[in-house]
Design an enzyme around this catalytic site. Structure first.
Site, PDB file in Angstrom:
ATOM      1  N   HIS A   1      -0.513   5.830  83.989  1.00 19.13           N
ATOM      2  CA  HIS A   1      -1.352   5.169  84.262  1.00 19.13           C
ATOM      3  C   HIS A   1      -0.917   4.162  85.560  1.00 19.13           C
ATOM      4  O   HIS A   1      -2.087   3.595  86.293  1.00 19.13           O
ATOM      5  CB  HIS A   1      -2.523   4.804  83.350  1.00 19.13           C
ATOM      6  CG  HIS A   1      -1.865   3.437  82.829  1.00 19.13           C
ATOM      7  ND1 HIS A   1      -0.949   3.424  81.719  1.00 19.13           N
ATOM      8  CD2 HIS A   1      -2.419   2.170  82.970  1.00 19.13           C
ATOM      9  CE1 HIS A   1      -0.586   2.116  81.421  1.00 19.13           C
ATOM     10  NE2 HIS A   1      -1.526   1.515  82.210  1.00 19.13           N
TER      11      HIS A   1
HETATM   12  C1  UD1 Z   1      -5.723  -2.056  82.898  1.00 17.97           C
HETATM   13  C2  UD1 Z   1      -4.690  -3.060  82.780  1.00 17.97           C
HETATM   14  C3  UD1 Z   1      -3.320  -2.439  82.574  1.00 17.97           C
HETATM   15  C4  UD1 Z   1      -3.320  -1.787  81.052  1.00 17.97           C
HETATM   16  C5  UD1 Z   1      -4.266  -0.611  81.295  1.00 17.97           C
HETATM   17  C6  UD1 Z   1      -4.435   0.306  79.993  1.00 17.97           C
HETATM   18  C7  UD1 Z   1      -5.006  -4.809  84.639  1.00 17.97           C
HETATM   19  C8  UD1 Z   1      -4.508  -5.359  85.817  1.00 17.97           C
HETATM   20  N1  UD1 Z   1      -4.274  -3.425  84.187  1.00 17.97           N
HETATM   21  O1  UD1 Z   1      -5.137  -0.968  83.817  1.00 17.97           O
HETATM   22  O2  UD1 Z   1      -2.154  -3.617  82.301  1.00 17.97           O
HETATM   23  O3  UD1 Z   1      -1.965  -1.141  80.931  1.00 17.97           O
HETATM   24  O4  UD1 Z   1      -5.589  -1.315  81.554  1.00 17.97           O
HETATM   25  O5  UD1 Z   1      -5.367   1.305  80.281  1.00 17.97           O
HETATM   26  O6  UD1 Z   1      -5.609  -5.294  83.765  1.00 17.97           O
HETATM   27  N2  UD1 Z   1     -11.922   3.178  84.336  1.00 17.97           N
HETATM   28  C9  UD1 Z   1     -12.650   4.269  83.773  1.00 17.97           C
HETATM   29  N3  UD1 Z   1     -13.400   3.938  82.391  1.00 17.97           N
HETATM   30  C10 UD1 Z   1     -12.903   2.514  81.782  1.00 17.97           C
HETATM   31  C11 UD1 Z   1     -11.891   1.702  82.484  1.00 17.97           C
HETATM   32  C12 UD1 Z   1     -11.417   1.953  83.719  1.00 17.97           C
HETATM   33  O7  UD1 Z   1     -13.169   5.226  84.330  1.00 17.97           O
HETATM   34  O8  UD1 Z   1     -13.442   2.592  80.583  1.00 17.97           O
HETATM   35  C13 UD1 Z   1     -11.274   3.662  85.645  1.00 17.97           C
HETATM   36  C14 UD1 Z   1     -12.012   3.229  86.696  1.00 17.97           C
HETATM   37  O9  UD1 Z   1     -12.147   4.022  87.765  1.00 17.97           O
HETATM   38  C15 UD1 Z   1     -11.109   1.813  87.176  1.00 17.97           C
HETATM   39  C16 UD1 Z   1      -9.872   2.556  86.700  1.00 17.97           C
HETATM   40  O10 UD1 Z   1      -9.943   3.329  85.841  1.00 17.97           O
HETATM   41  O11 UD1 Z   1     -11.123   1.553  88.556  1.00 17.97           O
HETATM   42  C17 UD1 Z   1      -8.481   1.451  86.584  1.00 17.97           C
HETATM   43  O12 UD1 Z   1      -9.192   0.563  85.420  1.00 17.97           O
HETATM   44  P1  UD1 Z   1      -8.538  -1.029  85.619  1.00 17.97           P
HETATM   45  O13 UD1 Z   1      -9.414  -1.724  84.339  1.00 17.97           O
HETATM   46  O14 UD1 Z   1      -8.886  -1.590  86.857  1.00 17.97           O
HETATM   47  O15 UD1 Z   1      -7.276  -0.800  85.167  1.00 17.97           O
HETATM   48  P2  UD1 Z   1      -6.389  -0.120  84.508  1.00 17.97           P
HETATM   49  O16 UD1 Z   1      -5.696   0.936  85.327  1.00 17.97           O
HETATM   50  O17 UD1 Z   1      -7.091   0.754  83.263  1.00 17.97           O
END
Ligand code: UD1
Length: 364
Positions: free
Chosen positions: A205
């Site tokens: 990811h």
């Molecule tokens: C976040 C953390 C990362 C961790 C990871 C574990 C930061 C900077 N990053 O990254 O350190 O390793 O979580 O998963 O805080 N999304 C969904 N559903 C959800 C959550 C996210 O669809 O419940 C999608 C959304 O499109 C979002 C993308 O995933 O834009 C990324 O989510 P985000 O919380 O920004 O960061 P992660 O890549 O999950």
């Protein structure tokens, strides 16, 4: 007594707070469990509360997705209101996600003592958003609770006063050991049709892998080789699915030989899968530690790690995202069983109790 606020935001936070929440409850210390809502999908959040036996959050901010600035700023605005209302005696943040840095900044500015669990880790790669979060969080938290000696060393090198650094061990391993027995009743192997088979696990990811088409493709080429040897279970992170769709490579991923693509998997099922795997390929932070604790070979699909002890003492090998290196490291595991390791000191399942002592002492 004013409550201690325990902050969770994203998936890797839940298994770090669950043992501490139970420990504070056992000691009768008033606490509020606050979820920022950075992760909000059922399978990225709720299932972990259920699996880990954590109660529903007392406070849910519902922040959701957004750019880093949006997410961090939204958490700060709402968390400040919570702190003004509840006047916590201490705030505890864990890990390195955007919610971690946001809540630590708010606490520092309101003069609320803040403890950072998993302090001192450094990848020395400032292109990783988490590295920025780690540096900022450690620079303003009062208590820096580290999992291993390298964390202490990194903080000292940044000029942190000795009295702020306390090595407590790895709290995620408390969750792992607490749930290992329970995970044995998981039915995930039969659900995925891999019962009795040797299999690998893949998680992916990091922006450096999935936001860059060349890196993403290079990893897939390695997987095409590995999939010919054994089934690969791939619980796909939402951001990875989104990127694969955007790049038009979802069908290439789906065509990897013997790949078993699933939605994100809950905690107990994932522990059960990890414990039985032949190898794990991942760009996660926590999985490097869980595989070391379980003695399962791990290939880290990154060029660096903020958890070097998993390499020096554990089963982890940092292989990057180059096809040839991935294939060579996997073949080495197929031929020789992979690197043997040992479980680092203080990764013993008693970290929450040590943190409980420190919190009790500091809130008076
Ligand atoms: C976040 C953390 C990362 C961790 C990871 C574990 C930061 C900077 N990053 O990254 O350190 O390793 O979580 O998963 O805080 N999304 C969904 N559903 C959800 C959550 C996210 O669809 O419940 C999608 C959304 O499109 C979002 C993308 O995933 O834009 C990324 O989510 P985000 O919380 O920004 O960061 P992660 O890549 O999950």
């Amino acid at each position: 007594m004013d409550p201690v606020i325990l902050v969770v935001g994203a998936r890797p936070n839940f298994m770090k707070i669950a043992p501490l929440h139970a420990e504070l409850a056992r000691r009768g210390i008033p606490q509020l469990l606050l979820h920022t809502g950075q992760h909000y999908d059922e399978n990225m959040s709720k299932v972990f509360f259920d699996d880990l036996g954590m109660p529903e959050p007392d406070i849910y901010l519902g922040i959701g997705s957004g750019s880093h600035a949006e997410q961090t700023a939204k958490v700060m605005i709402d968390f400040e209101k919570v702190c003004l209302e509840h006047k916590p005696s201490m705030v505890v943040v864990v890990g390195d996600v955007n919610s971690t840095v946001a809540c630590s900044i708010v606490s520092a500015k309101l003069w609320i003592p803040c403890a950072h669990v998993e302090a001192g880790l450094r990848s020395f790669d400032r292109q990783m958003p988490e590295e920025i979060n780690r540096i900022l969080t450690d620079s303003i938290c009062d208590l820096l609770l580290t999992p291993s000696a390298d964390g202490d060393e990194n903080l000292r090198n940044e000029g942190v006063a000795e009295e702020r650094i306390i090595r407590v061990g790895n709290i995620m391993i408390d969750s792992l050991f607490n749930n290992l027995e329970k995970s044995k009743s998981s039915t995930i192997h039969s659900e995925l049709n891999i019962e009795g088979k040797g299999y690998g696990i893949l998680t992916l990811h990091r922006p450096s892998n999935v936001d860059d088409l060349a890196s993403f493709n290079s990893i897939i080429s390695g997987l095409e080789h590995i999939g010919e040897q054994l089934p690969i279970v791939f619980p796909m992170h939402p951001r990875t699915r989104k990127q694969a769709e955007k790049f038009g490579i979802l069908s290439r991923l789906e065509a990897i030989p013997n790949i078993v693509i699933t939605d994100p998997i809950g905690y107990l099922d994932f522990v059960a899968l990890t414990a039985g795997a032949k190898l794990v390929l991942s760009d996660s932070g926590g999985i490097q530690e869980e595989t070391t604790a379980l003695g399962i070979p791990c290939l880290t699909l990154r060029h660096n790690t903020e958890r070097p002890i998993t390499v020096t003492e554990g089963t982890n090998v940092v292989v990057g995202n180059d096809t040839t290196s991935i294939i060579a490291a996997a073949d080495e595991i197929f031929q020789n069983g992979g690197k043997a390791g040992r479980v680092p000191d203080l990764w013993d399942g008693n970290t929450a109790a040590r943190i409980g002592d420190i919190i009790e002492k500091n809130i008076g």
